[in-house]
Design a protein around this motif. Structure first.
Motif, PDB file in Angstrom:
ATOM      1  N   ARG A  91      -4.920   6.674  -1.870  1.00 32.92           N
ATOM      2  CA  ARG A  91      -3.525   6.349  -2.202  1.00 32.92           C
ATOM      3  C   ARG A  91      -2.573   7.252  -1.424  1.00 32.92           C
ATOM      4  NH1 ARG A  91      -1.376   4.863  -8.139  1.00 32.92           N
ATOM      5  NH2 ARG A  91       0.438   4.707  -6.790  1.00 32.92           N
ATOM      6  N   LEU A  92      -2.893   8.547  -1.363  1.00 35.32           N
ATOM      7  CA  LEU A  92      -2.040   9.480  -0.618  1.00 35.32           C
ATOM      8  C   LEU A  92      -1.998   9.104   0.861  1.00 35.32           C
ATOM      9  CD1 LEU A  92      -3.191  12.814  -2.305  1.00 35.32           C
ATOM     10  CD2 LEU A  92      -0.954  11.725  -2.536  1.00 35.32           C
ATOM     11  N   GLU A  93      -3.153   8.725   1.391  1.00 39.63           N
ATOM     12  CA  GLU A  93      -3.215   8.321   2.796  1.00 39.63           C
ATOM     13  C   GLU A  93      -2.382   7.068   3.031  1.00 39.63           C
ATOM     14  OE1 GLU A  93      -6.711   7.651   6.165  1.00 39.63           O
ATOM     15  OE2 GLU A  93      -7.151   7.332   4.038  1.00 39.63           O
ATOM     16  N   ALA A  94      -2.427   6.130   2.065  1.00 39.18           N
ATOM     17  CA  ALA A  94      -1.640   4.894   2.194  1.00 39.18           C
ATOM     18  C   ALA A  94      -0.143   5.184   2.203  1.00 39.18           C
ATOM     19  CB  ALA A  94      -1.986   3.939   1.056  1.00 39.18           C
ATOM     20  N   PHE A  95       0.259   6.262   1.529  1.00 45.72           N
ATOM     21  CA  PHE A  95       1.666   6.666   1.522  1.00 45.72           C
ATOM     22  C   PHE A  95       2.008   7.542   2.728  1.00 45.72           C
ATOM     23  CE2 PHE A  95       1.378   5.757  -3.120  1.00 45.72           C
ATOM     24  CZ  PHE A  95       2.440   4.889  -3.210  1.00 45.72           C
ATOM     25  N   ARG A  96       1.068   7.631   3.665  1.00 51.48           N
ATOM     26  CA  ARG A  96       1.255   8.397   4.906  1.00 51.48           C
ATOM     27  C   ARG A  96       1.505   9.872   4.631  1.00 51.48           C
ATOM     28  NH1 ARG A  96       4.874   4.137   8.594  1.00 51.48           N
ATOM     29  NH2 ARG A  96       3.354   2.422   8.475  1.00 51.48           N
ATOM     30  N   THR A  97       0.796  10.394   3.642  1.00 49.91           N
ATOM     31  CA  THR A  97       0.876  11.821   3.344  1.00 49.91           C
ATOM     32  C   THR A  97       0.154  12.587   4.447  1.00 49.91           C
ATOM     33  OG1 THR A  97       0.836  11.356   0.969  1.00 49.91           O
ATOM     34  CG2 THR A  97       0.278  13.594   1.655  1.00 49.91           C
ATOM     35  N   THR A  98       0.816  13.584   4.996  1.00 49.09           N
ATOM     36  CA  THR A  98       0.182  14.404   6.044  1.00 49.09           C
ATOM     37  C   THR A  98      -0.133  15.808   5.545  1.00 49.09           C
ATOM     38  OG1 THR A  98       2.354  15.068   6.925  1.00 49.09           O
ATOM     39  CG2 THR A  98       1.319  13.104   7.886  1.00 49.09           C
ATOM     40  N   THR A  99       0.644  16.296   4.563  1.00 44.21           N
ATOM     41  CA  THR A  99       0.402  17.651   4.047  1.00 44.21           C
ATOM     42  C   THR A  99       0.423  17.630   2.522  1.00 44.21           C
ATOM     43  OG1 THR A  99       2.764  18.209   4.152  1.00 44.21           O
ATOM     44  CG2 THR A  99       1.385  18.792   6.067  1.00 44.21           C
ATOM     45  N   LEU A 100      -0.457  18.435   1.927  1.00 42.63           N
ATOM     46  CA  LEU A 100      -0.604  18.463   0.467  1.00 42.63           C
ATOM     47  C   LEU A 100      -0.826  19.888   0.009  1.00 42.63           C
ATOM     48  CD1 LEU A 100      -1.341  16.767  -2.266  1.00 42.63           C
ATOM     49  CD2 LEU A 100      -3.696  17.253  -1.578  1.00 42.63           C
TER      50      LEU A 100
END
Length: 389
Positions: A91-100
């Motif tokens: 889900r995070l990848e689908a939201f184009r999350t690059t940093t966490l």
């Protein structure tokens, strides 16, 4: 777990001891310790045996990764199962999350899943042992990421696309369902949810506690409800969501699939009965399932759905209703014995019955096998003989 002993375990002699401990982990504890004490201290042996034992216990959560990872007892208990963590990372990848930033990373379960998805991750935790374990786990899988000892409540998440938190829900008295007992506490969670964040919470979280504009997602893995997650900011796409993970993959249903109040009512028991997944029930989406199978509820307060149509749905287990049986115990026993039933699966919902105790009292001895459902239908206790499909 002693920090120095764990660090020694990561050295070459420590890895050799751990390999030997893995071979004897299932033996008698005293015999296993005696076999390992020839070349190591008591603290080192204890650390090796602890890891070997925890790796065995970790298999249901971590599968094939378990023999390569490191754990602490409380860290393993709180850690997210790999399929659930991978779903969250997707889900995070689908939201184009690059940093966490993982605020309270524990042994790094979610940190590893996010890093495997290609997200640049940093984790903090108050416990130096858990930090060392999380760092070792990233290295064991060849994953990038930074982990450090810090108080999550003092860390500024602003430089990161998404902040993730999994508050500890245990006190000295055991597991707590009071949000004021969480570490970090609920006010910290509320502040975090004012930005793009994801917070893992207990599946029993009351709907009324979820802040406005925050998505609550309940997740089950092979029929077991494992957690709820709160998604905020641009990560929130609906109000309530149920996600089920099974052998066939992943499926999700939301409040947008619910026809709304009054659209699905109580109907007579039809040819088929459906038992919604626990995540669906927790999310309050039973009527969405009823609408999806073209049916209704057997009772306005009971999470069973009935329909005249047969559907394969990932959101509920289906049964063909064969007949209604007497609900009173004496008559029920006679009806089951008449059918030659000896092995009985008892499903129950909304009635005061303990299946194990009832099965013993029925004292069935036939050769056939059957499934019965004990529930309320339109407010009345009812017994249904069903066949799973």
């Amino acid at each position: 777990m002693d920090l120095d002993a764990f660090r020694w375990l990561l050295t070459e002699p420590g890895q050799q001891l751990l390999a030997r401990a893995t071979e004897v982990a299932g033996d008698d504890p005293l015999r296993a310790q005696s076999a390992l004490r020839r070349d190591a201290s008591a603290e080192q042996v204890a650390a090796a045996l602890t890891q070997a034992t925890l790796r065995l216990r970790a298999v249901p959560k971590f599968g094939d990764l378990a023999p390569r990872l490191y754990f602490t007892p409380d860290g393993l208990e709180q850690a997210t199962r790999v399929p659930v963590a991978e779903h969250r990372a997707a889900r995070l990848e689908a939201f184009r999350t690059t940093t966490l930033v993982d605020l309270g990373c524990g042994i790094g379960g979610d940190l590893m899943a996010a890093a495997r998805a290609g997200i640049t991750c940093a984790g903090v935790d108050l416990d130096p042992v858990r930090v060392e374990v999380a760092r070792a786990n990233l290295e064991a899988l060849g994953l990038p990421g930074a982990v450090m000892v810090a108080d999550a409540t003092t860390v500024d998440p602003a430089p990161f696309d998404v902040a993730f938190a999994d508050p500890a829900r245990r006190t000295g008295r055991g597991r707590s369902f009071d949000v004021d007992d969480w570490t970090p506490p609920w006010p910290f969670v509320e502040r975090l949810l004012r930005r793009d964040s994801c917070v893992k919470v207990a599946p029993g979280i009351p709907h009324g506690l979820v802040p406005a504009g925050v998505e609550a997602e309940w997740v089950s893995d092979h029929g077991e409800v494992k957690e709820a997650a709160l998604w905020s900011g641009s990560l929130a796409t609906t109000a309530r969501r149920a996600t089920v993970i099974g052998d066939g993959g992943l499926a999700t249903i939301t409040d947008e699939d619910d026809p709304g109040p009054g659209a699905v009512g109580v109907v007579p028991v039809g040819r088929y009965l459906y038992e919604p997944d626990g995540a669906v029930i927790r999310a309050g989406l039973v009527t969405a399932v009823a609408s999806g199978v073209g049916g209704g509820l057997v009772d306005e307060h009971i999470a069973y759905v009935t329909s005249e149509q047969s559907f394969a749905t990932p959101f509920a287990r289906g049964y063909e209703v064969l007949t209604e049986l007497p609900y009173r115990e004496k008559q029920l026993r006679a009806a089951l014995r008449e059918r030659g039933i000896g092995r009985l699966t008892i499903k129950k919902r909304g009635v005061d019955v303990v299946p194990e105790q009832l099965r013993k009292r029925l004292d069935l001895r036939g050769d056939d096998e059957a499934t019965i459902v004990l529930t309320r239908v339109a407010g009345q206790g009812t017994a249904l003989l069903v066949r799973p499909f």
